[in-house]
Structures are given as structure tokens and as C-alpha cells.
Design a protein around this motif. Structure first.
Motif, PDB file in Angstrom:
ATOM      1  N   THR A  65       0.840  -1.204   0.000  1.00 39.98           N
ATOM      2  CA  THR A  65       0.000   0.000   0.000  1.00 39.98           C
ATOM      3  C   THR A  65       0.872   1.251   0.000  1.00 39.98           C
TER       4      THR A  65
ATOM      5  N   CYS B 100       0.423   3.599  -3.150  1.00 39.08           N
ATOM      6  CA  CYS B 100      -0.496   4.715  -2.899  1.00 39.08           C
ATOM      7  C   CYS B 100       0.209   6.024  -2.569  1.00 39.08           C
TER       8      CYS B 100
ATOM      9  N   ILE C 211      -3.872  -4.424  -1.565  1.00 38.49           N
ATOM     10  CA  ILE C 211      -4.097  -3.041  -1.114  1.00 38.49           C
ATOM     11  C   ILE C 211      -5.515  -2.882  -0.580  1.00 38.49           C
TER      12      ILE C 211
ATOM     13  N   TYR D 133      -5.920  -4.616   2.729  1.00 42.12           N
ATOM     14  CA  TYR D 133      -5.252  -3.862   3.794  1.00 42.12           C
ATOM     15  C   TYR D 133      -6.106  -2.676   4.231  1.00 42.12           C
ATOM     16  N   LEU D 134      -6.605  -1.911   3.263  1.00 42.23           N
ATOM     17  CA  LEU D 134      -7.371  -0.703   3.591  1.00 42.23           C
ATOM     18  C   LEU D 134      -8.711  -1.032   4.244  1.00 42.23           C
TER      19      LEU D 134
END
Length: 161
Positions: free
Chosen positions: A86, A90, A132, A135-136
Motif C-alpha cells: 500500500t 499509494c 491493497i 489492507y485498507l
């Protein structure tokens, strides 16, 4: 002839006047420097003892991906599986805070990533997209908005009519 002598004399005075002005300027500047040297011979006014600071502080290599108390120090992300993927994908375009504040569910993250790919030149994330999003969604889930929590341990009373 008288007119020619008059013009020559006029030019000579103008040239002399310019030379005098230049000499006064040079002497004046020299005097200022001399006085300053007498007052401050080491030119300490122009020196600073304060350390020079850099505009951008680059963390030492050991601290670059340091984790303290379960938080990635550089970004503030929660240390959990998928964090580095991430960070790497990001924070190239966004601050970590912008990513963390957008608490979305899986469907919303997918549509946001698709929008960024179509309109903002986000590259194809491939297998990293699922990592990702997981994870978020796991670490920064949507917050339920609405009414406040129900009050508990309250002694209620009746208004007298």
C-alpha cells in the motif's frame, strides 16, 4: 572662437564634475567599509552559529521503514499484512493521510481505483490491487455515521407538569 572656447570649457567642467562625483562615491564606500571593519573586524554580523537546516529531511536508511508501536513511522499506516504494498503504490501520488481518511468498503475501493486508472494515469496494480484493498478495508474500514451511541447508566427523571 569665443563660442568654441566656451563649449570646450563647459565639457571640461562636466568631465571634472563626473570625476569628482565618482571619487566621492568611491571614498564614501571605502569609508563605510573602513568604519565597519573597525566596529566588526571579523564580519561576524554576516556569520551565523545556527546550524543550517535542510528543507527536506531524508530519513536514514535504517529508519526509512521503521515501525514503532505498530505504526509505520514515515507514513502513519498501521503495521499489518499489505502495508508495504500500500505504501509503495499509494503514497507515490497521495499522502498517507489522504488514503487513511477515505474509509471505504471493498466495492468503493475497487471503483475508486478504476476511476484513478481511467482518469489519473494510475498504473495496473495487478495482484497488488487485492492486497491493497484488503489492507485498507481491514485497517481503515468505513465508519458508521448517524446518531450518537445510546446513553447508558443514566438516571432518568420525569418533568413535572
Amino acid at each position: 572662437m569665443k563660442n568654441q572656447n566656451h563649449n570646450k570649457l563647459k565639457r571640461d567642467f562636466q568631465e571634472l564634475y563626473r570625476k569628482i562625483i565618482l571619487a566621492c562615491a568611491v571614498i564614501g564606500i571605502g569609508a563605510i567599509i573602513l568604519v565597519y571593519l573597525i566596529i566588526d573586524p571579523s564580519f561576524s554580523t554576516f556569520k551565523t552559529d545556527a546550524p543550517q537546516t535542510e528543507l527536506v529531511t531524508i530519513p536514514e536508511e535504517d529508519d526509512y521503514d521503521k515501525i514503532e508501536n505498530g505504526i509505520h513511522v514515515r507514513t502513519g499506516f498501521i503495521d499489518a499484512p499489505g502495508m508495504m504494498v500500500t505504501v509503495q503504490n499509494c503514497t507515490n501520488c497521495h499522502s498517507a493521510k489522504l488514503v487513511m481518511q477515505n474509509r471505504m468498503n471493498e466495492e468503493r475501493w475497487k471503483s475508486t481505483i478504476k476511476w484513478m486508472q481511467e482518469t489519473q494515469n494510475l498504473w495496473d496494480l495487478g495482484e497488488n490491487e487485492a492486497v491493497i484493498i484488503n489492507y485498507l478495508v481491514t485497517n481503515y474500514p468505513p465508519k458508521k455515521l448517524g446518531r450518537r451511541a445510546v446513553l447508558t447508566d443514566i438516571e432518568w427523571y420525569q418533568f413535572e407538569e
